[in-house]
Design an enzyme around this catalytic site. Structure first.
Site, PDB file in Angstrom:
ATOM      1  CD  GLU A 346      -9.485 -81.559 -80.863  1.00  0.00           C
ATOM      2  OE1 GLU A 346     -10.190 -81.730 -79.831  1.00  0.00           O
ATOM      3  OE2 GLU A 346      -8.309 -81.194 -80.808  1.00  0.00           O
ATOM      4  CG  HIS A 376     -11.354 -77.555 -77.358  1.00  0.00           C
ATOM      5  ND1 HIS A 376     -10.747 -76.961 -78.438  1.00  0.00           N
ATOM      6  CD2 HIS A 376     -10.944 -78.855 -77.372  1.00  0.00           C
ATOM      7  CE1 HIS A 376     -10.020 -77.839 -79.094  1.00  0.00           C
ATOM      8  NE2 HIS A 376     -10.104 -78.986 -78.460  1.00  0.00           N
TER       9      HIS A 376
END
Length: 441
Positions: A346, A376
């Site tokens: 990402e 994350h």
């Protein structure tokens, strides 16, 4: 966001077979290559797919131009143009790390130097190799000068451009587009174009895919409408120059290297064209967001604007995802992005405003990368506020626009992206260190 006027004319629709002519009856009638074209033009086909792919995926356009594009001097290697543009991510020069990374806003060129769009492209991360038509690359552009009598085309893949600051005035072989912040543009493999900067210095993001074309995502149970609607995509109309006895530079990125050729006439001499292989732009304000109206999160794939599909159904080479202004109404739900580990990489950027998953440090013109299976999620401040907030309907992200380049490939980083750009936030990991033990038996 800029409100720079766009006075160009466009054709509406995604994936359409368009016909456009700048002079009446410049398109041949009933065939593509008559013995003699109208206005004594030359017919030239630009193929974006193999001739024999299924009709549903076949992409090509016919151009009717004053001179065919073959009229130029030989290409020569041009190492002086841009040493920071990388396409081959299997070399030993690439850096690999699973650590979460965040970049402060990338620097615009100083007023004492002139840097055009191509010169200002710098590679941050990527995977694969254009020679095998597999992979992608993420670039940043920072520019402050027009591409004067210089045209570029990418032999390696399609590019998706996301302006963050400054308008791009793009003259392509198919016509002209103005692309403003909060709009995007896609320019396919092989299409020649030049970029001018009508309102000064410009900065943004580029996603290049080597082996596929961007498509609208399948909607599945959503049904026939929603997300990015086909009618909102805009393709330029035919527009040409007639300019002889003047030197133009034609630059191409071919198998990861830049080459330059000279020619004594404009490359933008296409008087008419027809086909379904043409550049386009899209305003992100036109995105129709879909979300939960009861409880819990839907997957972020509901915010996909465009996708480049792999051969495995449902697995993308690249998705372009946005997080637009929208209502949040979920009951009994932690509303910011949840903590997660993902089988996708990402890369996020911020066009304007704030992102609801971070309370500071993630700024317009900056970026972050959370790699495959690296954990994350929201920082400590966002977590605390979200767990105590009153769960009433809230309009999220007013005047904000964040986006994500998501890919199933494991991304490697360039030396510029990780070491020499000087924008890596070395203490990014501390965003989560205040997440304390709240366990109660």
């Amino acid at each position: 966001m800029t409100h720079y006027k766009d006075d160009y004319v466009y054709q509406q629709g995604f994936g359409n077979h368009f016909s456009s002519e700048a002079l009446k009856d410049a398109l041949p009638k009933g065939q593509n290559t008559p013995q003699k074209c109208p206005y004594n033009l030359y017919a030239e086909q630009l193929s974006g797919t193999a001739f024999t792919v299924p009709r549903t995926h076949n992409q090509r356009s016919w151009l009717y131009r004053i001179r065919p594009s073959v009229v130029h001097a030989p290409f020569v290697t041009d190492k002086a143009v841009n040493q920071l543009l990388v396409s081959k991510f299997s070399s030993e020069d690439i850096l690999i790390t699973p650590t979460q990374i965040r970049w402060s806003p990338f620097d615009l060129p100083s007023s004492t130097e002139k840097v055009n769009f191509i010169e200002g492209l710098k590679s941050v991360a990527g995977a694969g190799d254009p020679a095998c038509r597999s992979g992608l690359a993420v670039h940043i552009y920072c520019a402050n000068a027009d591409m004067t009598r210089t045209a570029f085309y990418n032999s390696d893949g399609d590019i998706l451009i996301v302006p963050q600051q400054g308008v791009l005035d793009i003259f392509t072989e198919f016509g002209k587009m103005k692309v403003r912040p909060n709009e995007i543009a896609v320019i396919q493999r092989g299409v020649r174009y030049t970029v001018n900067l009508p309102d000064g210095p410009s900065r943004g993001y580029v996603l290049e895919v080597f082996g596929a074309h961007y498509e609208l995502p399948d909607l599945g149970p959503i049904g026939a409408n929603g997300l990015a609607n086909p009618r909102d995509f805009l393709t330029p109309v035919a527009c040409f120059e007639e300019e002889d006895n003047v030197t133009w530079d034609i630059i191409t990125k071919f198998n990861g290297l830049l080459f330059r050729a000279k020619q004594n006439h404009t490359p933008f001499d296409v008087v008419a064209w027809h086909g379904n292989y043409a550049p386009y732009k899209y305003n992100l304000n036109d995105f129709c967001a879909i979300n939960s109206v009861s409880f819990d999160h839907l997957d972020p794939s509901i915010f996909t604007v465009l996708t480049a599909k792999s051969d495995t159904p449902g697995v993308a080479i690249a998705d372009f995802v946005i997080f637009p202004p929208r209502w949040a109404v979920q009951e009994k739900t932690f509303r910011p992005p949840y903590f997660h580990r993902n089988c996708m990489s990402e890369f996020m950027g911020l066009i304007t405003g704030d992102y609801d998953g971070k309370s500071d440090g993630f700024l317009p013109g900056g970026a972050s990368l959370h790699s495959i299976m690296t954990p994350h999620g929201p920082d400590a401040n966002v977590f605390e506020m979200a767990t105590q907030a009153e769960l009433k309907p809230v309009y999220v992200g007013k005047n904000n626009q964040a986006f994500m380049f998501e890919t199933s490939f494991m991304l490697s980083l360039t030396h510029w992206g990780l070491k020499t750009c000087g924008k890596v936030q070395e203490e990014y990991y501390k965003a989560w260190e205040k997440l304390e033990n709240k366990f109660k038996k």
